[in-house]
Design a protein around this motif. Structure first.
Motif, short mmCIF file in Angstrom:
data_model
loop_
_atom_site.label_atom_id
_atom_site.label_comp_id
_atom_site.label_asym_id
_atom_site.label_seq_id
_atom_site.Cartn_x
_atom_site.Cartn_y
_atom_site.Cartn_z
N MET A 60 0.85 -1.19 0.00
CA MET A 60 0.00 0.00 0.00
C MET A 60 0.88 1.24 0.00
O MET A 60 1.67 1.45 0.92
N LYS A 61 0.76 2.04 -1.03
CA LYS A 61 1.50 3.32 -1.08
C LYS A 61 0.84 4.19 -2.13
O LYS A 61 0.21 3.69 -3.07
N PRO A 62 0.98 5.52 -2.00
CA PRO A 62 0.37 6.38 -3.02
C PRO A 62 1.09 6.22 -4.36
O PRO A 62 2.32 6.07 -4.38
N ALA A 63 0.33 6.25 -5.46
CA ALA A 63 0.96 6.28 -6.78
C ALA A 63 1.69 7.62 -6.88
O ALA A 63 1.31 8.59 -6.21
N ASP A 64 2.72 7.68 -7.72
CA ASP A 64 3.49 8.93 -7.83
C ASP A 64 2.59 10.10 -8.24
O ASP A 64 2.85 11.24 -7.87
N ASP A 65 1.56 9.80 -9.04
CA ASP A 65 0.68 10.87 -9.53
C ASP A 65 -0.65 10.92 -8.77
O ASP A 65 -1.64 11.44 -9.29
N ALA A 66 -0.67 10.39 -7.55
CA ALA A 66 -1.91 10.43 -6.76
C ALA A 66 -2.02 11.73 -5.97
O ALA A 66 -1.00 12.29 -5.54
N PHE A 67 -3.26 12.19 -5.77
CA PHE A 67 -3.50 13.32 -4.88
C PHE A 67 -3.70 12.74 -3.48
O PHE A 67 -4.52 11.84 -3.31
N ILE A 68 -2.96 13.25 -2.52
CA ILE A 68 -3.05 12.70 -1.16
C ILE A 68 -3.97 13.58 -0.31
O ILE A 68 -3.78 14.80 -0.25
N LEU A 69 -4.98 12.95 0.28
CA LEU A 69 -5.92 13.69 1.14
C LEU A 69 -5.88 13.08 2.54
O LEU A 69 -6.16 11.89 2.70
N ASP A 70 -5.54 13.88 3.54
CA ASP A 70 -5.59 13.42 4.93
C ASP A 70 -6.93 13.86 5.50
O ASP A 70 -7.19 15.06 5.64
N THR A 71 -7.79 12.88 5.80
CA THR A 71 -9.17 13.20 6.21
C THR A 71 -9.34 13.25 7.73
O THR A 71 -10.47 13.31 8.20
N SER A 72 -8.22 13.23 8.49
CA SER A 72 -8.33 13.19 9.95
C SER A 72 -9.22 14.30 10.49
O SER A 72 -9.98 14.11 11.42
N GLU A 73 -9.10 15.48 9.88
CA GLU A 73 -9.88 16.60 10.40
C GLU A 73 -10.83 17.15 9.36
O GLU A 73 -11.17 18.33 9.38
N MET A 74 -11.24 16.29 8.44
CA MET A 74 -12.18 16.74 7.39
C MET A 74 -13.48 15.96 7.51
O MET A 74 -13.46 14.75 7.76
N GLY A 75 -14.60 16.62 7.31
CA GLY A 75 -15.88 15.93 7.26
C GLY A 75 -16.07 15.34 5.87
O GLY A 75 -15.31 15.65 4.94
N ILE A 76 -17.11 14.51 5.72
CA ILE A 76 -17.36 13.85 4.43
C ILE A 76 -17.56 14.87 3.31
O ILE A 76 -17.03 14.72 2.21
N LYS A 77 -18.29 15.94 3.62
CA LYS A 77 -18.59 16.94 2.58
C LYS A 77 -17.31 17.63 2.11
O LYS A 77 -17.12 17.85 0.90
N ASP A 78 -16.41 17.95 3.07
CA ASP A 78 -15.15 18.62 2.70
C ASP A 78 -14.31 17.72 1.79
O ASP A 78 -13.72 18.17 0.82
N VAL A 79 -14.26 16.43 2.15
CA VAL A 79 -13.46 15.49 1.36
C VAL A 79 -14.05 15.37 -0.05
O VAL A 79 -13.32 15.42 -1.05
#
Ligand code: DC
Length: 219
Positions: free
Chosen positions: A187-206
């Motif tokens: 498991m690792k991000p693809a080189d061209d992936a957008f990384i989103l850390d959802t720890s402090e984001m609600g579903i709508k923000d994500v």
């Protein structure tokens, strides 16, 4: 259009996938299901999860309808089911036998009722790196292990299952460790992936952030 969403357990991949699938008319493939289907059969047949040959046999014989049938089992989404899936997914021979089935879905994406879709959205650990390396948009969704364990715990309780937060957190950490450090397709991000850390984001923000990224990519 093909979109991939990879990331660790309970990061919010499934929720985001379902919302994006609805918005863009995409069929959804939750690729963890292929490993859960193999792992669950091992548990039901009382086979040691360390038995690679038996796991490979079940991967070899897995079909889409069989996977859907197994998904109705009460243990399919349980902690034990997730743990079994994580163990069998570390076997190279299991992964290689399940590759074609996953890749074929992108060639002819259909909804559950068989109607054709505008494309597919994949959720998993290696969908942007191995399954669909040419996807139009790739995401890697993550969150702290504590936040993910709390989400998973709440899901179990909402489904009427019993759960212990400390145990769920330990399971989440053990699975992260195994999924990220296996030799084949870790498991690792693809080189061209957008990384989103959802720890402090609600579903709508994500969701809003993902839509903004998709729109800018497909413009
Ligand atoms: O997403 P999930 O919890 O249903 O996944 C179960 C396990 O399957 C996960 O711990 C690792 C494995 N998996 C994988 O190796 N590759 C994928 N694309 C999806 C899941």
């Amino acid at each position: 259009m093909i979109i991939t969403i990879d990331g660790p357990a309970a990061a919010g991949k499934g929720t985001l996938s379902a919302k994006l699938a609805e918005k863009y008319g995409l069929a959804y493939f939750d690729t963890g299901m292929v490993y859960r289907a193999v792992g669950l059969q091992m548990l039901k047949d009382n086979i040691d999860l360390a038995n690679v040959v038996e796991a490979e046999k079940r991967a070899e014989n897995l079909t889409f309808p069989k996977m859907m049938e197994l998904s109705h089992d009460k243990d399919f989404r349980s902690s034990a089911g997730g743990n079994a899936a994580s163990i069998v997914s570390s076997y190279t021979g299991v992964r290689s036998r399940l590759l074609k089935m996953q890749q074929d879905f992108a060639k002819n994406p259909v909804f559950a009722d068989g109607l054709p879709a505008n494309g597919a959205i994949y959720d998993g650990r290696d969908t942007g790196t191995v399954i669909c390396p040419h996807a139009d948009v790739k995401f890697f969704i993550t969150a702290s292990s504590e936040v993910r364990a709390k989400r998973r715990y709440d899901e179990f309780i909402a489904k009427g299952m019993t759960a212990d937060y400390a145990q769920v957190l330990a399971d989440v950490k053990a699975r992260d460790e195994r999924d990220a450090n296996r030799k084949d397709a870790p498991m690792k991000p693809a080189d061209d992936a957008f990384i989103l850390d959802t720890s402090e984001m609600g579903i709508k923000d994500v969701f809003d952030k993902a839509v903004e990224i998709i729109e800018s990519k497909i413009k």
